[in-house]
Design a protein around this motif. Structure first.
Motif, short mmCIF file in Angstrom:
data_model
loop_
_atom_site.label_atom_id
_atom_site.label_comp_id
_atom_site.label_asym_id
_atom_site.label_seq_id
_atom_site.Cartn_x
_atom_site.Cartn_y
_atom_site.Cartn_z
N SER A 161 0.83 -1.19 0.00
CA SER A 161 0.00 0.00 0.00
C SER A 161 0.87 1.25 0.00
O SER A 161 1.84 1.35 0.77
N LYS A 162 0.53 2.20 -0.85
CA LYS A 162 1.26 3.46 -0.95
C LYS A 162 0.45 4.62 -0.40
O LYS A 162 0.82 5.78 -0.59
N VAL A 163 -0.63 4.30 0.31
CA VAL A 163 -1.50 5.34 0.85
C VAL A 163 -0.82 6.02 2.04
O VAL A 163 -0.26 5.37 2.93
N GLU B 187 -5.70 10.43 -0.69
CA GLU B 187 -7.09 10.72 -1.06
C GLU B 187 -7.43 12.14 -0.62
O GLU B 187 -7.40 12.46 0.57
N ASP C 285 -5.91 3.24 -6.87
CA ASP C 285 -6.00 2.18 -5.87
C ASP C 285 -4.84 2.31 -4.89
O ASP C 285 -3.97 3.18 -5.04
N THR C 286 -4.81 1.46 -3.88
CA THR C 286 -3.80 1.58 -2.84
C THR C 286 -2.39 1.31 -3.35
O THR C 286 -1.42 1.74 -2.74
N GLU C 287 -2.29 0.61 -4.48
CA GLU C 287 -0.98 0.28 -5.05
C GLU C 287 -0.45 1.39 -5.96
O GLU C 287 0.68 1.30 -6.45
N ILE D 227 -9.84 6.96 -3.39
CA ILE D 227 -9.10 5.70 -3.47
C ILE D 227 -10.12 4.58 -3.55
O ILE D 227 -11.05 4.50 -2.73
#
Length: 297
Positions: free
Chosen positions: A3-5, A227, A169-171, A202
């Motif tokens: 995850s890059k969030v 986000e 997306d989270t990736e 996201i």
């Protein structure tokens, strides 16, 4: 999956250093990553070089805050809302140095950077003074195949690209809804060493897979995802919302005066402790409904 969030505060603190060259998605009044721009200002980044095709209020703010000391791009304007007065004052005062390029030359420099080439050619600058004014990055060279001379545009590799998207997306896979896509989103992130993406939302990867043709950036080129609904405000982000004319006009009205501009900054940039507080200061729910064309809903 990785995850890059992250938060906008952490993304800017981690990936943008003083003195970096920052490619800023921006077409005057459209699609600027304004939430990221405000965070650059709040964290008091200094000595940044800013790369834009056509800069707008984002460049004006970065100039006023003393964040940037050089600009590489084709134009800076707020279109019908007037000149970027703080940028103009910074340039005239010697605080911001300008490397002026045509759009084709800037895309050639970034294209070379994205392809790991030393340069790419163009003919768009021949006959102008820009080649003479920028000998470090532009050279008139002979065509090895016997044709007319071309301009070799030296590779430009920004340290960081800041972009705003409809969904991710989270990736870090980035999608845009059907809208106007300017060349900067196609080349800035591919040329840059790092990429920070702010997005309206996201979403799960499964949603992106339903329309793979709308994916413009794969996750492996993205370093951070945030986000930020209405993250392009006060610029537009079609088809979600149009630019905020009232906000642009309010800034244009005060931007010539140091004190009035600082008061505006204190209220809209430095004062809000979160993105939600920023939106509230800018007009809140009524403003958001108006920009989406939902007055009275």
């Amino acid at each position: 999956m990785n995850s890059k969030v992250t938060s906008i505060e952490e993304a800017i603190a981690t990936h943008v250093q003083h003195g970096d060259v920052v490619a800023l998605q921006n077409m005057a009044t459209q699609a600027a990553p304004m939430a990221a721009v405000r965070e650059l200002i709040r964290q008091e980044k200094r000595g940044l070089g800013v790369v834009v095709l056509v800069g707008g209020i984002a460049v004006d703010w970065l100039s006023f805050a003393g964040v940037m000391d050089r600009l590489i791009g084709a134009a800076v304007t707020m279109e019908q809302f007037g000149l970027c007065q703080r940028y103009r004052k910074a340039v005239e005062g010697g605080h911001v140095r300008v490397e002026e390029l045509s759009e084709s030359a800037l895309n050639a420099r970034l294209g070379a950077g994205a392809r790991n080439l030393p340069y790419l050619p163009t003919r768009g600058l021949i006959g102008t003074d820009l080649i003479r004014q920028n000998p470090d990055n532009l050279r008139l060279v002979e065509d090895p195949f016997g044709g007319p001379a071309v301009v070799a545009c030296r590779a430009l590799v920004p340290d960081v690209a800041l972009v705003h998207a409809h969904r991710v997306d989270t990736e870090g896979n980035v999608q845009y809804k059907p809208t106007t896509l300017w060349p900067d989103i196609g080349i800035f992130p591919k040329a840059a060493r790092k990429v920070i993406v702010t997005a309206e939302e996201i979403v799960p990867s499964e949603i992106l897979r339903r329309s793979p043709d709308r994916t413009v950036l794969p996750g492996f080129v993205v370093d951070a995802v945030v986000e930020v609904p209405y993250g392009a405000h006060p610029t537009s982000f079609f088809p979600e919302y149009r630019y905020d004319s009232d906000f642009h006009l309010a800034w244009a009205k005060v931007s010539r005066d140091d004190g009035a501009a600082q008061e505006f900054f204190d209220r809209h940039v430095l004062g809000p402790r979160s993105h939600a507080e920023y939106l509230s200061a800018a007009g809140g729910a009524a403003m958001m409904s108006r920009l989406r064309g939902r007055e009275g809903v």
